[in-house]
Design a protein around this motif. Sequence first.
Motif, PDB file in Angstrom:
ATOM      1  N   ARG A 161      -5.374  -2.183  -7.093  1.00 17.23           N
ATOM      2  CA  ARG A 161      -6.414  -1.601  -6.749  1.00 17.23           C
ATOM      3  C   ARG A 161      -6.017  -0.054  -6.872  1.00 17.23           C
ATOM      4  O   ARG A 161      -5.164   0.589  -6.409  1.00 17.23           O
ATOM      5  CB  ARG A 161      -7.106  -1.783  -5.234  1.00 17.23           C
TER       6      ARG A 161
ATOM      7  N   GLN B  86      -2.046  -1.645  -3.659  1.00 17.42           N
ATOM      8  CA  GLN B  86      -2.978  -0.523  -3.460  1.00 17.42           C
ATOM      9  C   GLN B  86      -2.446   0.835  -3.745  1.00 17.42           C
ATOM     10  O   GLN B  86      -1.731   1.254  -2.659  1.00 17.42           O
ATOM     11  CB  GLN B  86      -3.374  -0.876  -1.935  1.00 17.42           C
TER      12      GLN B  86
ATOM     13  N   THR C   9       0.936  -1.224   0.060  1.00 20.77           N
ATOM     14  CA  THR C   9       0.090  -0.139  -0.040  1.00 20.77           C
ATOM     15  C   THR C   9       0.984   1.194  -0.009  1.00 20.77           C
ATOM     16  O   THR C   9       1.505   1.576   0.962  1.00 20.77           O
ATOM     17  CB  THR C   9      -0.798  -0.051   1.131  1.00 20.77           C
TER      18      THR C   9
END
Length: 506
Positions: A97, A78, A60
């Motif tokens: 994502r 992410q 992330t």
Amino acid sequence: MTGNVLGASSVALDNGSTLSGNLDNVASVSINNQSIMTGNVNAATGSASGLTLDNGASLTGQVNNVANFAISNQALWQMTGSQSVNNLTLSNGGGVRLGTNQEYFQLNVANLAGNGTFRMSTDFNQGISDLLNITASAAGNHQLLVRSSGFDPVNDASIKVVQSVASNAQYGLVNNQVDVGAFTYRLVKDGNDWYLQPDKEVVSTPTRSILAIAGTTPAVTYGEMALLNNRMGDLRVNGGQTGGWVRSFGSRYSIGNNAYGNGYSQRQYGLSMGVDTPVEIAGERVLLGVFAGYSKSDLDLSRGSSGEIGSTSLGVYGTWLGDSGYYLDTVAKLNHFRNEANVALSDNTKTKGNYNNLGASASVEFGKRIDFKDGYYAEVFTQWQAASVQGKDFGLDNGLKVDADTTRSMLGKAGVTLGRGMTLSDGSVLQPHVRVAGVHEFVKTNEVRVNNNKFNNDLSGSRLEVAAGASWTLNDRWQLHAELDTSKGDGVTKDFGVNMGAHYKF
């Protein structure tokens, strides 16, 4: 580990390790085997750096100046903001994502390869979305997992989700559609770009689930009523004394109506009990009774969606048998339904909703029993059943709104029952039988509004019903009964139905 790493030639996270911090001026990074990193990966400008996510690992954060980025085997990146990468390769379920919630990011990829999944968010009302932008080359087959919505869009404009200067790569939607309100969106190609386009020909998964539950309640009440119809057949043969009874049943239906997409299956099981007693009305012998029951119906809907209907019923019934063999059976019943929907959406998330409503039903059967020698007999009959289930306003927790009108049903049936009564050596009486009947549903219009879009639950159609069973009178007190039946017709098939029970004379 918590902290930053500066200037390392190689960094490896493995076997469920976690790192909270940034990697600056690193040459090679490997995040593997469910390891988790939260932070940015910053390579030196112009370096031949590499970053690998593998085997369920996750990152992330931002990725800057990385020359080669590979994501594979269910690993996930992410993003935390719009950015650019040079060479991106996805494989075996590796994914990216882009935005989350109300954030919409753009991912610029110079060269895309492999087979992966891009998870994207879209605001269908404002027409804005995450965007995958290919600036040089693209290859492979990739899936877009677009967040679904329970709200209808305000217009039918297409929304760009992939912008590309190359046309070699192919893109598709996970589950082939996006559930948006009452209908869906599909993915279409225009030039080298790909757009989400409204599809008013395909209803959404929540809509199919709601229509299925609304259309199933008449079948639920008829399934319960079948117990009483069988019970009264026994009364005509062995009645004449006050008694109590209990019966259980189970059945499975397969429904293939186009309104429900790929159709669904319904499993129902329940229990009823009651008491009845003979009375004389205008010089005629009549048997009257009261009963109570409970049933549960489980609906197996498409793509992992399910529904559940719990039903509690109270009713009265009666049967008249004339001296010449004519008979009349009647049933009146009230139901309280508890309905639940658990819907798997196109983005693999779930939404749910529930509501309670009431129903009323009645059945009238008229026929004639014809006795032959050696205990053989035939019953020719016609039966009419009607049901009305209260409409209801309710919603799913993803924002979908439902306004259902009263659901009505009218069934007509005509058929014949053939059987024989046999006295066994122990004095008990066994009475096997078979039944064949034609059934027709007359009601064609039952309106359900989903986000103010009108849908019609057309329950009409014909089917053929076949059944076989037996009653066994053990003595002047006890009687047992069992029956197995099936039916097949327009859009609705009863794979099997079984009921059994016992009656005790006081």
